[in-house]
Design a protein around this motif. Structure first.
Motif, PDB file in Angstrom:
ATOM      1  N   SER A  26       0.710  -1.306  -0.060  1.00  0.00           N
ATOM      2  CA  SER A  26      -0.075  -0.111   0.055  1.00  0.00           C
ATOM      3  C   SER A  26       0.870   1.254   0.132  1.00  0.00           C
ATOM      4  CB  SER A  26      -0.918   0.178   1.161  1.00  0.00           C
ATOM      5  OG  SER A  26       0.015   0.260   2.525  1.00  0.00           O
ATOM      6  N   LEU A  27       0.115   2.473  -0.268  1.00  0.00           N
ATOM      7  CA  LEU A  27       1.098   3.594  -0.428  1.00  0.00           C
ATOM      8  C   LEU A  27       1.375   3.866   1.141  1.00  0.00           C
ATOM      9  CD1 LEU A  27       1.808   5.865  -1.956  1.00  0.00           C
ATOM     10  CD2 LEU A  27      -0.437   7.282  -1.539  1.00  0.00           C
ATOM     11  N   THR A  28       0.743   3.652   1.998  1.00  0.00           N
ATOM     12  CA  THR A  28       1.017   3.840   3.459  1.00  0.00           C
ATOM     13  C   THR A  28       2.349   3.039   3.572  1.00  0.00           C
ATOM     14  OG1 THR A  28      -1.053   4.308   4.128  1.00  0.00           O
ATOM     15  CG2 THR A  28       0.222   3.746   5.782  1.00  0.00           C
ATOM     16  N   ALA A  29       2.385   1.785   3.366  1.00  0.00           N
ATOM     17  CA  ALA A  29       3.296   0.949   3.642  1.00  0.00           C
ATOM     18  C   ALA A  29       4.678   1.426   3.025  1.00  0.00           C
ATOM     19  CB  ALA A  29       3.012  -0.544   3.335  1.00  0.00           C
ATOM     20  N   ARG A  30       4.589   1.886   1.408  1.00  0.00           N
ATOM     21  CA  ARG A  30       5.826   2.485   0.892  1.00  0.00           C
ATOM     22  C   ARG A  30       6.145   3.682   1.396  1.00  0.00           C
ATOM     23  NH1 ARG A  30       3.589   1.807  -5.405  1.00  0.00           N
ATOM     24  NH2 ARG A  30       2.777  -0.494  -5.417  1.00  0.00           N
ATOM     25  N   LEU A  31       5.299   4.523   1.989  1.00  0.00           N
ATOM     26  CA  LEU A  31       5.922   5.651   2.674  1.00  0.00           C
ATOM     27  C   LEU A  31       6.646   5.566   3.742  1.00  0.00           C
ATOM     28  CD1 LEU A  31       2.941   8.386   1.997  1.00  0.00           C
ATOM     29  CD2 LEU A  31       5.205   8.474   0.732  1.00  0.00           C
ATOM     30  N   THR A  32       6.064   4.733   4.710  1.00  0.00           N
ATOM     31  CA  THR A  32       6.700   4.017   6.076  1.00  0.00           C
ATOM     32  C   THR A  32       8.141   3.670   5.617  1.00  0.00           C
ATOM     33  OG1 THR A  32       4.472   3.696   7.045  1.00  0.00           O
ATOM     34  CG2 THR A  32       6.317   2.894   7.780  1.00  0.00           C
ATOM     35  N   LEU A  33       8.366   2.674   4.745  1.00  0.00           N
ATOM     36  CA  LEU A  33       9.316   1.940   4.364  1.00  0.00           C
ATOM     37  C   LEU A  33      10.417   2.960   3.686  1.00  0.00           C
ATOM     38  CD1 LEU A  33       8.422  -1.176   2.764  1.00  0.00           C
ATOM     39  CD2 LEU A  33       9.480  -0.964   5.116  1.00  0.00           C
ATOM     40  N   PHE A  34       9.964   3.865   3.116  1.00  0.00           N
ATOM     41  CA  PHE A  34      10.629   4.996   2.664  1.00  0.00           C
ATOM     42  C   PHE A  34      11.503   5.840   3.679  1.00  0.00           C
ATOM     43  CE2 PHE A  34      11.300   9.348   0.882  1.00  0.00           C
ATOM     44  CZ  PHE A  34      12.208   8.954   0.009  1.00  0.00           C
ATOM     45  N   PHE A  35      10.523   6.368   4.552  1.00  0.00           N
ATOM     46  CA  PHE A  35      11.205   7.263   5.544  1.00  0.00           C
ATOM     47  C   PHE A  35      11.963   6.581   6.551  1.00  0.00           C
ATOM     48  CE2 PHE A  35       7.382   9.803   4.097  1.00  0.00           C
ATOM     49  CZ  PHE A  35       8.279  11.054   3.881  1.00  0.00           C
ATOM     50  N   THR A  36      11.622   5.215   6.674  1.00  0.00           N
ATOM     51  CA  THR A  36      12.458   4.655   7.705  1.00  0.00           C
ATOM     52  C   THR A  36      13.876   4.473   7.166  1.00  0.00           C
ATOM     53  OG1 THR A  36      10.573   3.393   8.571  1.00  0.00           O
ATOM     54  CG2 THR A  36      12.555   2.448   9.075  1.00  0.00           C
ATOM     55  N   ALA A  37      13.962   3.670   5.971  1.00  0.00           N
ATOM     56  CA  ALA A  37      15.132   3.592   5.408  1.00  0.00           C
ATOM     57  C   ALA A  37      15.923   4.953   5.201  1.00  0.00           C
ATOM     58  CB  ALA A  37      14.748   2.776   3.725  1.00  0.00           C
ATOM     59  N   LEU A  38      15.222   5.912   5.019  1.00  0.00           N
ATOM     60  CA  LEU A  38      15.912   7.136   4.751  1.00  0.00           C
ATOM     61  C   LEU A  38      16.657   7.611   6.107  1.00  0.00           C
ATOM     62  CD1 LEU A  38      16.583   9.453   2.986  1.00  0.00           C
ATOM     63  CD2 LEU A  38      14.585  10.652   3.535  1.00  0.00           C
ATOM     64  N   SER A  39      15.684   7.503   7.262  1.00  0.00           N
ATOM     65  CA  SER A  39      16.211   7.883   8.517  1.00  0.00           C
ATOM     66  C   SER A  39      17.251   7.087   8.756  1.00  0.00           C
ATOM     67  CB  SER A  39      15.128   7.828   9.465  1.00  0.00           C
ATOM     68  OG  SER A  39      14.791   6.378   9.660  1.00  0.00           O
ATOM     69  N   CYS A  40      17.405   5.684   8.541  1.00  0.00           N
ATOM     70  CA  CYS A  40      18.483   4.785   8.829  1.00  0.00           C
ATOM     71  C   CYS A  40      19.752   5.055   8.158  1.00  0.00           C
ATOM     72  CB  CYS A  40      18.053   3.383   8.652  1.00  0.00           C
ATOM     73  SG  CYS A  40      16.901   2.540   9.713  1.00  0.00           S
ATOM     74  N   LEU A  41      19.420   5.449   6.842  1.00  0.00           N
ATOM     75  CA  LEU A  41      20.723   6.002   6.153  1.00  0.00           C
ATOM     76  C   LEU A  41      21.193   7.048   6.582  1.00  0.00           C
ATOM     77  CD1 LEU A  41      22.472   5.692   3.756  1.00  0.00           C
ATOM     78  CD2 LEU A  41      20.592   6.906   2.305  1.00  0.00           C
ATOM     79  N   VAL A  42      20.535   8.291   7.033  1.00  0.00           N
ATOM     80  CA  VAL A  42      20.971   9.732   7.528  1.00  0.00           C
ATOM     81  C   VAL A  42      21.746   9.439   8.951  1.00  0.00           C
ATOM     82  CG1 VAL A  42      20.317  11.511   8.586  1.00  0.00           C
ATOM     83  CG2 VAL A  42      19.385  10.853   6.514  1.00  0.00           C
ATOM     84  N   LEU A  43      21.195   8.305   9.700  1.00  0.00           N
ATOM     85  CA  LEU A  43      21.799   8.090  11.049  1.00  0.00           C
ATOM     86  C   LEU A  43      22.976   7.236  10.959  1.00  0.00           C
ATOM     87  CD1 LEU A  43      18.673   7.042  13.354  1.00  0.00           C
ATOM     88  CD2 LEU A  43      19.985   9.271  13.347  1.00  0.00           C
ATOM     89  N   LEU A  44      23.142   6.360   9.899  1.00  0.00           N
ATOM     90  CA  LEU A  44      24.319   5.744   9.808  1.00  0.00           C
ATOM     91  C   LEU A  44      25.634   6.380   9.280  1.00  0.00           C
ATOM     92  CD1 LEU A  44      23.064   2.243   8.339  1.00  0.00           C
ATOM     93  CD2 LEU A  44      24.145   2.735  10.676  1.00  0.00           C
ATOM     94  N   SER A  45      24.913   7.459   8.540  1.00  0.00           N
ATOM     95  CA  SER A  45      25.940   8.325   7.498  1.00  0.00           C
ATOM     96  C   SER A  45      26.401   9.514   8.850  1.00  0.00           C
ATOM     97  CB  SER A  45      25.410   8.972   6.704  1.00  0.00           C
ATOM     98  OG  SER A  45      24.839   8.271   5.573  1.00  0.00           O
ATOM     99  N   LEU A  46      25.416   9.644   9.815  1.00  0.00           N
ATOM    100  CA  LEU A  46      26.056  10.613  10.755  1.00  0.00           C
ATOM    101  C   LEU A  46      27.059   9.944  11.666  1.00  0.00           C
ATOM    102  CD1 LEU A  46      25.802  13.377  12.190  1.00  0.00           C
ATOM    103  CD2 LEU A  46      23.755  12.412  13.284  1.00  0.00           C
ATOM    104  N   GLY A  47      26.512   8.642  12.018  1.00  0.00           N
ATOM    105  CA  GLY A  47      27.395   7.781  13.161  1.00  0.00           C
ATOM    106  C   GLY A  47      28.614   7.463  12.332  1.00  0.00           C
ATOM    107  N   TRP A  48      28.869   7.246  11.051  1.00  0.00           N
ATOM    108  CA  TRP A  48      30.039   7.052  10.276  1.00  0.00           C
ATOM    109  C   TRP A  48      30.863   8.283  10.455  1.00  0.00           C
ATOM    110  CZ3 TRP A  48      32.320   9.486   6.047  1.00  0.00           C
ATOM    111  CH2 TRP A  48      33.288   8.689   5.632  1.00  0.00           C
ATOM    112  N   LEU A  49      30.317   9.272  10.233  1.00  0.00           N
ATOM    113  CA  LEU A  49      30.932  10.490  10.371  1.00  0.00           C
ATOM    114  C   LEU A  49      31.811  10.987  11.403  1.00  0.00           C
ATOM    115  CD1 LEU A  49      31.793  13.236   8.648  1.00  0.00           C
ATOM    116  CD2 LEU A  49      29.882  14.254   9.377  1.00  0.00           C
ATOM    117  N   ILE A  50      30.773  10.624  12.567  1.00  0.00           N
ATOM    118  CA  ILE A  50      31.209  10.929  13.938  1.00  0.00           C
ATOM    119  C   ILE A  50      32.220  10.061  14.270  1.00  0.00           C
ATOM    120  CG2 ILE A  50      30.662  10.808  16.523  1.00  0.00           C
ATOM    121  CD1 ILE A  50      27.920  11.778  15.589  1.00  0.00           C
ATOM    122  N   GLY A  51      32.362   8.534  13.988  1.00  0.00           N
ATOM    123  CA  GLY A  51      33.162   7.573  14.306  1.00  0.00           C
ATOM    124  C   GLY A  51      34.410   8.120  13.581  1.00  0.00           C
ATOM    125  N   ALA A  52      34.357   8.348  12.402  1.00  0.00           N
ATOM    126  CA  ALA A  52      35.453   8.796  11.748  1.00  0.00           C
ATOM    127  C   ALA A  52      36.238   9.878  12.286  1.00  0.00           C
ATOM    128  CB  ALA A  52      35.458   8.884  10.169  1.00  0.00           C
TER     129      ALA A  52
END
Length: 479
Positions: free
Chosen positions: A6-32
């Motif tokens: 469903s469109l709700t599920a797609r938006l949920t997965l999209f924003f969840t994946a996007l937030s994970c990507l942002v957090l992982l990128s931020l974590g990698w930057l802080i770790g580096a």
């Protein structure tokens, strides 16, 4: 069968994946950044110890100084339990080795080669890391000359244990993954709630559309309950519903008119047949009844043929043979055909043509003749005795295209303005004033005319005022 999200599920997965990507990128930057800070901190500390060792080594001048060198460096490192040092003389023999640490031979050889290439220059040592016996170290290697060249050069390798750094980074990564996991769950829940709430207007539109049936086509979607992004969609759906309502109403009217038109001849046939069978009759009576029935059958056949023609025209009228047609010749041929009827009603048929008018158009001759014949027969039917029907041919420029206009005007009862837009619909009649008691016509003639004109990429209009009705047909002059 693939289950679509469903469109709700797609938006949920999209924003969840996007937030994970942002957090992982931020974590990698802080770790580096933290790792780089630790390396800079270790490099600064080790460089300071190397400078101290260099200061002591550069004062070595005698053999006794060489013998005291190890003690002096050991005293300089008192209190630094996390530091390890190895000192080699010019013969690569160990003068001092704190802790049981084996420095990488490759790094030692590289330091010697660099010193040999630049014997009179101080080469800035590069920080390196390695693992030995399960422990991690970060170190520097430098080669210094003594005051007396006979006792040099001296190789100094110094390292620091980075186990606490590794432990910190491991704990940081563990915390980061846990935080990302929790943040992903929270983001997914919040994204689902936001998407559900944001798509609520769509659900309302769906429920509203589901309630619309064939008997409720007059209902419309409310534009006040939808956000601006969906306003255009709601407007398009309302326009579609309006078109469906109009088409459904036309279809309903057409079905009613069709039933009415077919009922009369069928009722006449049934009545005449039942009367003829009620008692014995002579041959002349039977012949008269059969002739009357034949007329009704002919009317039914003509109506069915017209309906089939219009049904084909709805799917794109096929022009069987397109050729250059001279409109003047066609109009004159129709005048000859209707000459007897016109003389009987004392009606004059006149053709008005200017000298510069081009009367040659690409068209299907038979279909065009049928369209003009339908209009001319209607004009003869409604024109009073002693009047004249005017047919005018002239060139018109419409939407940057040259058209030949065929204008057929006849005097007679005016058609009310509210009926003009529907005059070309099937079985539609303006009013009883323009119908004859003899029942001529099936109400399909003008609908056929419009279908033929549309098939020729032309336009047809009608005007009626001051007891003068004019039909205007525009046909493109070019192919």
């Amino acid at each position: 069968m693939i289950h679509k999200l469903s469109l709700t599920a797609r938006l949920t997965l999209f924003f969840t994946a996007l937030s994970c990507l942002v957090l992982l990128s931020l974590g990698w930057l802080i770790g580096a950044s933290i790792e780089a800070h630790f390396e800079e901190q270790d490099h600064h500390a080790l460089s300071g110890k190397l400078e101290l060792a260099q200061h002591i080594i550069e004062r070595v001048n005698t053999e006794q100084d060489v013998a005291r060198l190890a003690d002096q460096l050991s005293e300089a490192l008192v209190g630094h339990h996390d530091l390890a040092i190895t000192i080699l003389n010019n013969q690569q023999k160990i003068l001092l080795a704190s802790e049981a640490i084996e420095f990488p031979q490759t790094q030692l050889q590289q330091a010697l080669k660099s010193a040999q290439k630049s014997p009179h220059q101080n080469v800035t040592p590069a920080l390196f890391s390695w693992e030995t016996k399960g422990e991690y170290y970060r170190g520097l290697i430098a080669i210094f000359a003594t005051k007396n060249p006979a006792y040099g050069p001296i190789t100094v390798a110094i390292a620091t244990d980075i186990a606490h750094h590794q432990a910190f980074m491991a704990s940081f990564r563990k915390t980061l993954w846990l935080f990302v996991l929790v943040a992903a769950l929270l983001t997914g829940i919040l994204a689902w709630l936001a998407a559900k709430r944001g798509l609520r207007p769509l659900s309302l539109m769906r429920d509203r559309a589901a309630s619309i049936t064939a008997s409720k086509l007059d209902q419309r979607l409310s534009l006040d309950a939808v956000p601006p992004e969906l306003a255009e969609l709601a407007t398009s759906l309302n326009q579609m519903l309006a078109r469906l309502e109009e088409a459904f109403q036309r279809l309903s009217d057409f079905s009613s008119d069709l039933a009415h038109e077919l009922r009369t001849p069928i009722s006449n046939l049934m009545t005449q047949t039942q009367v003829s069978l009620s008692q014995a009759r002579d041959a002349d009576n039977y012949r008269e009844i059969l002739e009357s029935n034949a007329e009704e059958y002919s009317r039914l056949a003509s109506m069915i043929a017209d309906m089939l023609f219009l049904a084909k025209a709805e799917n794109g009228l096929s022009l069987v043979k397109v050729e250059a047609v001279d409109l003047v010749q066609e109009v004159n041929n129709l005048f000859e055909f209707y000459e007897a009827l016109a003389e009987e009603k004392q009606i004059r048929l006149q053709l008005n043509l200017s000298d510069e008018t081009s009367t040659i158009v690409p068209a299907d001759r038979l279909m065009l003749r049928r369209a003009l014949s339908n209009i001319l027969s209607n004009a003869l039917r409604y024109t009073a005795h002693g009047k004249s029907i005017q047919v005018q041919l002239q060139v018109q420029l419409w939407q940057h295209t040259q058209y030949c206009e065929i204008k057929i005007c006849n005097p007679g009862p005016s058609i009310p303005a509210q009926h003009l837009p529907r005059l070309f619909e099937r079985f539609y009649r303006a009013d009883h004033a323009r119908q004859h008691s003899d029942g001529e016509g099936s109400g399909l003639g003008l609908a056929i005319v419009k279908a033929i004109v549309d098939g020729h990429r032309g336009q047809i209009t009608v005007s009626s005022e001051n007891e003068l009705t004019c039909f205007s047909i525009l046909l493109p002059v070019g192919g």
